[in-house]
Design a protein around this motif. Structure first.
Motif, PDB file in Angstrom:
ATOM      1  N   ASP A  13      -4.036  -1.666   7.404  1.00  0.00           N
ATOM      2  CA  ASP A  13      -4.886  -0.495   7.180  1.00  0.00           C
ATOM      3  C   ASP A  13      -4.831  -0.122   5.697  1.00  0.00           C
ATOM      4  OD1 ASP A  13      -6.474   1.736   7.695  1.00  0.00           O
ATOM      5  OD2 ASP A  13      -4.752   3.007   8.182  1.00  0.00           O
ATOM      6  N   PRO A  14      -5.373  -0.975   4.828  1.00  0.00           N
ATOM      7  CA  PRO A  14      -5.215  -0.769   3.385  1.00  0.00           C
ATOM      8  C   PRO A  14      -6.090   0.357   2.848  1.00  0.00           C
ATOM      9  CG  PRO A  14      -6.656  -2.629   3.789  1.00  0.00           C
ATOM     10  CD  PRO A  14      -6.146  -2.191   5.137  1.00  0.00           C
ATOM     11  N   ALA A  15      -5.812   0.746   1.606  1.00  0.00           N
ATOM     12  CA  ALA A  15      -6.648   1.718   0.908  1.00  0.00           C
ATOM     13  C   ALA A  15      -7.924   1.043   0.407  1.00  0.00           C
ATOM     14  CB  ALA A  15      -5.868   2.341  -0.247  1.00  0.00           C
ATOM     15  N   GLU A  16      -8.735   1.812  -0.283  1.00  0.00           N
ATOM     16  CA  GLU A  16     -10.080   1.367  -0.665  1.00  0.00           C
ATOM     17  C   GLU A  16     -10.086   0.040  -1.410  1.00  0.00           C
ATOM     18  OE1 GLU A  16     -13.861   3.045  -3.347  1.00  0.00           O
ATOM     19  OE2 GLU A  16     -11.965   4.162  -3.231  1.00  0.00           O
ATOM     20  N   HIS A  17      -9.119  -0.166  -2.305  1.00  0.00           N
ATOM     21  CA  HIS A  17      -9.117  -1.375  -3.126  1.00  0.00           C
ATOM     22  C   HIS A  17      -8.142  -2.433  -2.610  1.00  0.00           C
ATOM     23  CE1 HIS A  17     -11.657   0.809  -5.848  1.00  0.00           C
ATOM     24  NE2 HIS A  17     -10.728   1.715  -6.096  1.00  0.00           N
ATOM     25  N   GLY A  18      -7.556  -2.207  -1.455  1.00  0.00           N
ATOM     26  CA  GLY A  18      -6.657  -3.190  -0.869  1.00  0.00           C
ATOM     27  C   GLY A  18      -7.391  -4.124   0.073  1.00  0.00           C
ATOM     28  N   ARG A  19      -6.626  -5.002   0.720  1.00  0.00           N
ATOM     29  CA  ARG A  19      -7.215  -5.933   1.679  1.00  0.00           C
ATOM     30  C   ARG A  19      -6.318  -6.015   2.906  1.00  0.00           C
ATOM     31  NH1 ARG A  19      -6.335 -11.929  -0.981  1.00  0.00           N
ATOM     32  NH2 ARG A  19      -6.558 -12.577   1.193  1.00  0.00           N
ATOM     33  N   PRO A  20      -6.895  -6.115   4.099  1.00  0.00           N
ATOM     34  CA  PRO A  20      -6.073  -6.242   5.304  1.00  0.00           C
ATOM     35  C   PRO A  20      -5.176  -7.476   5.217  1.00  0.00           C
ATOM     36  CG  PRO A  20      -8.363  -5.781   5.870  1.00  0.00           C
ATOM     37  CD  PRO A  20      -8.341  -6.083   4.405  1.00  0.00           C
ATOM     38  N   GLY A  21      -3.920  -7.314   5.598  1.00  0.00           N
ATOM     39  CA  GLY A  21      -2.975  -8.420   5.536  1.00  0.00           C
ATOM     40  C   GLY A  21      -2.191  -8.484   4.244  1.00  0.00           C
ATOM     41  N   GLN A  22      -2.439  -7.548   3.310  1.00  0.00           N
ATOM     42  CA  GLN A  22      -1.646  -7.539   2.077  1.00  0.00           C
ATOM     43  C   GLN A  22      -0.189  -7.232   2.411  1.00  0.00           C
ATOM     44  OE1 GLN A  22      -3.668  -4.555  -0.241  1.00  0.00           O
ATOM     45  NE2 GLN A  22      -2.746  -2.833   0.854  1.00  0.00           N
ATOM     46  N   VAL A  23       0.700  -7.592   1.501  1.00  0.00           N
ATOM     47  CA  VAL A  23       2.140  -7.512   1.749  1.00  0.00           C
ATOM     48  C   VAL A  23       2.763  -6.528   0.765  1.00  0.00           C
ATOM     49  CG1 VAL A  23       4.309  -8.815   1.818  1.00  0.00           C
ATOM     50  CG2 VAL A  23       2.165  -9.900   2.560  1.00  0.00           C
ATOM     51  N   PHE A  24       3.640  -5.648   1.281  1.00  0.00           N
ATOM     52  CA  PHE A  24       4.373  -4.755   0.391  1.00  0.00           C
ATOM     53  C   PHE A  24       5.844  -4.717   0.784  1.00  0.00           C
ATOM     54  CE2 PHE A  24       2.817  -1.673   3.637  1.00  0.00           C
ATOM     55  CZ  PHE A  24       4.024  -1.090   4.014  1.00  0.00           C
ATOM     56  N   GLU A  25       6.659  -4.232  -0.159  1.00  0.00           N
ATOM     57  CA  GLU A  25       8.104  -4.113   0.045  1.00  0.00           C
ATOM     58  C   GLU A  25       8.485  -2.649   0.153  1.00  0.00           C
ATOM     59  OE1 GLU A  25      12.337  -4.934  -2.356  1.00  0.00           O
ATOM     60  OE2 GLU A  25      10.467  -5.833  -3.087  1.00  0.00           O
ATOM     61  N   TYR A  26       9.469  -2.359   1.006  1.00  0.00           N
ATOM     62  CA  TYR A  26      10.062  -1.030   1.079  1.00  0.00           C
ATOM     63  C   TYR A  26      11.536  -1.199   1.422  1.00  0.00           C
ATOM     64  CZ  TYR A  26      10.288  -1.325   6.181  1.00  0.00           C
ATOM     65  OH  TYR A  26      10.594  -1.706   7.464  1.00  0.00           O
ATOM     66  N   GLY A  27      12.331  -0.163   1.179  1.00  0.00           N
ATOM     67  CA  GLY A  27      13.740  -0.239   1.555  1.00  0.00           C
ATOM     68  C   GLY A  27      14.667   0.373   0.529  1.00  0.00           C
ATOM     69  N   ARG A  28      15.921  -0.053   0.569  1.00  0.00           N
ATOM     70  CA  ARG A  28      16.984   0.553  -0.233  1.00  0.00           C
ATOM     71  C   ARG A  28      16.687   0.530  -1.724  1.00  0.00           C
ATOM     72  NH1 ARG A  28      22.558  -2.599  -0.759  1.00  0.00           N
ATOM     73  NH2 ARG A  28      21.125  -3.868  -1.997  1.00  0.00           N
ATOM     74  N   ASP A  29      16.107  -0.553  -2.217  1.00  0.00           N
ATOM     75  CA  ASP A  29      15.887  -0.708  -3.655  1.00  0.00           C
ATOM     76  C   ASP A  29      14.489  -0.290  -4.094  1.00  0.00           C
ATOM     77  OD1 ASP A  29      18.488  -1.727  -3.954  1.00  0.00           O
ATOM     78  OD2 ASP A  29      17.820  -3.750  -3.434  1.00  0.00           O
ATOM     79  N   VAL A  30      13.780   0.403  -3.214  1.00  0.00           N
ATOM     80  CA  VAL A  30      12.432   0.893  -3.539  1.00  0.00           C
ATOM     81  C   VAL A  30      12.462   2.411  -3.370  1.00  0.00           C
ATOM     82  CG1 VAL A  30       9.968   0.708  -3.046  1.00  0.00           C
ATOM     83  CG2 VAL A  30      11.462  -1.266  -2.676  1.00  0.00           C
ATOM     84  N   PRO A  31      12.867   3.153  -4.401  1.00  0.00           N
ATOM     85  CA  PRO A  31      13.061   4.595  -4.249  1.00  0.00           C
ATOM     86  C   PRO A  31      11.774   5.391  -4.136  1.00  0.00           C
ATOM     87  CG  PRO A  31      13.416   3.938  -6.527  1.00  0.00           C
ATOM     88  CD  PRO A  31      13.245   2.671  -5.743  1.00  0.00           C
ATOM     89  N   GLY A  32      10.675   4.831  -4.592  1.00  0.00           N
ATOM     90  CA  GLY A  32       9.407   5.542  -4.538  1.00  0.00           C
ATOM     91  C   GLY A  32       8.532   5.044  -3.406  1.00  0.00           C
ATOM     92  N   PRO A  33       7.232   4.961  -3.636  1.00  0.00           N
ATOM     93  CA  PRO A  33       6.314   4.499  -2.594  1.00  0.00           C
ATOM     94  C   PRO A  33       6.454   2.994  -2.375  1.00  0.00           C
ATOM     95  CG  PRO A  33       5.142   4.764  -4.659  1.00  0.00           C
ATOM     96  CD  PRO A  33       6.535   5.281  -4.898  1.00  0.00           C
ATOM     97  N   PRO A  34       5.810   2.447  -1.331  1.00  0.00           N
ATOM     98  CA  PRO A  34       5.851   0.997  -1.118  1.00  0.00           C
ATOM     99  C   PRO A  34       5.380   0.243  -2.360  1.00  0.00           C
ATOM    100  CG  PRO A  34       4.847   2.088   0.762  1.00  0.00           C
ATOM    101  CD  PRO A  34       5.016   3.137  -0.291  1.00  0.00           C
ATOM    102  N   GLU A  35       5.997  -0.903  -2.612  1.00  0.00           N
ATOM    103  CA  GLU A  35       5.648  -1.697  -3.791  1.00  0.00           C
ATOM    104  C   GLU A  35       4.845  -2.928  -3.367  1.00  0.00           C
ATOM    105  OE1 GLU A  35       8.903  -2.543  -6.375  1.00  0.00           O
ATOM    106  OE2 GLU A  35       9.177  -0.438  -6.911  1.00  0.00           O
TER     107      GLU A  35
END
Length: 519
Positions: free
Chosen positions: A263-285
């Protein structure tokens, strides 16, 4: 006759060493598999090691809820040995209450989001063209790994189409075609062979288990630091704390994960990959446009010899494909003094969060060029004139200053979170009526000239006041409408909090008690 609960409470009380400033008071918040222990300000408390063993035994006897609501316990131990233990499952903490369990702050959606177009589970087999492309990349990875290590990677055979379809039925969504294709090749990468760079696919059973309602949410409580920042590149990942259609599928075994975004944003694409977790203090990367792109990066790195093989005998092989970017813009300035805010504008042009400490006089109007600034915190200033109307993205403002000219806030359109503290003069709250987005307000650290405007803020859902301010509202018969959560800062007892909550809700709040003596 002593009951099991009384015996457990006595054992707990014996683990508290009383001081010479009056009774020892301990608060416990038990929930979510954790216990938080706090004390009233100014109360001396020393806990013996036996206290913690007794706490575990007591918890087994008390009604700890299974949902999000915690069990709140207060233990008061007098120098004479007399103790009182009170507990409730109707409070958020010793000083907080949640009145609307379904309330969420802006950009913090509840589970139950609409399924994105084209993502319905169909049971159809994986797209043959995508399967062929991913299969070729997988086979090249295996070949190059074997050339480096002298043996094939320890990867288990993949899933059948039927097994993938069954997992999708449990998830309620169809996985991206290239992720389906990857799972046709292998079930996981428990040996960390580097198939996805520093990440390894989870088995499908884990993918289903980890995708629970409410999962993958950051700071979703009404009292949390809750501004949701923009990921980079902007407009690629939706600016949300969670999304039903972010599917975690890989881990680095160090508390960081990869998810596919359906469910990407306007300029994203379905199936894109992001990282989250302990070493990502802000939003998803953002990591890659697809699982295929991630695999291509790994294979390209192996082709070019861009890998680390520190232990040839180990299965572990490391490439840096799939590493996220450098995080979001956050700047902290210490000992700011009388420096010019132009310096901040020059060095923090991309900042989304800004902290200014120990300034003399500040007028944030000079920060107007910071068009992406969403959170501004000013600590220990002498004078602040919060002219922030020209900061179009600002959502959170926290000001601690000896003097605050609150009139400068008038008509700020986007500010929904405001905290004021430290003012030596009573602040005039009239201007709050001009803030259309104001949702959460903390005035517990200032004196208000008149609290009446708080009853005229229909959009206000979370309110933090000190005990004296709440008492003044109560005496005046002013109960703010539509509150979803509230805090009585500086509370002295659970009984006071229960009484205050009954006034807020109009309903009796059961407070269960156990008394006894440690002797």
């Amino acid at each position: 006759m002593t009951t099991g609960l009384q015996a457990a409470a006595r054992r707990l009380a014996r683990g508290v060493r009383t001081g010479h400033t009056g009774p020892a008071v301990v608060w416990l918040r038990i929930g979510g598999g954790a216990t938080r222990i706090t004390y009233p300000v100014g109360v001396e408390v020393d806990l013996e090691p036996d206290f913690f063993d007794a706490k575990s035994a007591l918890t087994e006897l008390l009604p700890v809820p299974s949902g999000s609501r915690p069990l709140v316990v207060e233990l008061v131990v007098h120098e004479s040995g007399r103790f009182e233990l009170a507990h409730s499952t109707d409070l958020e903490s010793e000083s907080r209450v949640v009145l609307d369990e379904d309330f969420r702050l802006p950009n913090h959606p509840l589970p139950g989001m609409a399924l994105p177009p084209g993502s319905a589970h169909t049971g159809a087999p994986t797209d043959p063209a995508v399967l062929a492309e991913v299969s070729a990349l997988f086979e090249e990875f295996v070949e190059r790994y074997e050339q480096i290590k002298g043996r094939p990677p320890a990867l288990r055979p993949g899933y059948s189409e039927q097994e993938i379809a069954a997992a999708e039925a449990d998830l309620g969504v169809r996985l991206p075609e290239d992720l389906r294709a990857l799972y046709r090749m292998t079930r996981d990468d428990a040996a960390e062979t580097g198939l996805l760079g520093r990440f390894s696919p989870y088995p499908l059973d884990d993918v289903v288990e980890y995708h629970q309602p409410g999962s993958l949410g950051w700071n979703d409580g009404p009292f949390d630091d809750a501004v949701v920042f923009e990921s980079n590149p902007p407009g690629t990942i939706k600016r949300l704390s969670r999304n039903d259609w972010w599917i975690t599928f890989a881990t680095d075994f160090a508390m960081n994960n990869l998810a596919v975004d359906l469910d990407p944003a306007e300029h994203g694409r379905p199936g894109q990959v992001f990282e989250y977790g302990r070493d990502v203090p802000g939003p998803p990367e953002y990591v890659a446009g697809s699982v295929t792109e991630l695999l291509e990066g790994v294979v390209t790195a192996l082709r070019e010899g861009d890998y680390e093989d520190e232990d040839p005998e180990s299965d572990y092989l490391q490439t840096h494909a799939g590493s996220a970017g450098g995080g979001f813009g956050e700047r902290v300035y210490h000992d700011f003094g009388s420096r010019d805010l132009a310096e901040v504008v020059e060095t923090a042009h991309d900042a989304q969060r800004l902290v200014l400490n120990d300034a003399v006089e500040l007028d944030p109007a000079a920060l107007a060029p910071l068009r992406t600034l969403r959170e501004l915190r000013i600590n220990r200033a002498k004078l602040v004139v919060p002219s922030v109307a020209d900061l179009p993205a600002l959502e959170c403002l926290a000001v601690e200053a000896g003097r605050i000219d609150l009139d400068a806030l008038a008509h700020q359109q986007t500010l929904w979170d405001l905290k004021l503290a430290g003012s030596a003069e009573a602040v005039d709250l009239t201007v709050l009526r001009t803030l259309p987005s104001l949702t959460r307000l903390d005035l517990s650290g200032v004196e208000a000239a008149d609290l009446a405007p708080l009853a005229d803020l229909p959009g206000l859902r979370v309110l933090v006041l000190n005990a004296q301010q709440w008492d003044a509202l109560r005496r005046a018969g002013l109960r703010p409408p539509r509150l979803a959560a509230a805090e009585r800062a500086g509370t002295s007892s659970l009984r006071d909090t229960a009484d205050w909550t009954e006034w807020l809700t109009g309903h009796r709040l059961p407070l269960h008690t156990v008394t006894g003596t440690t002797k």
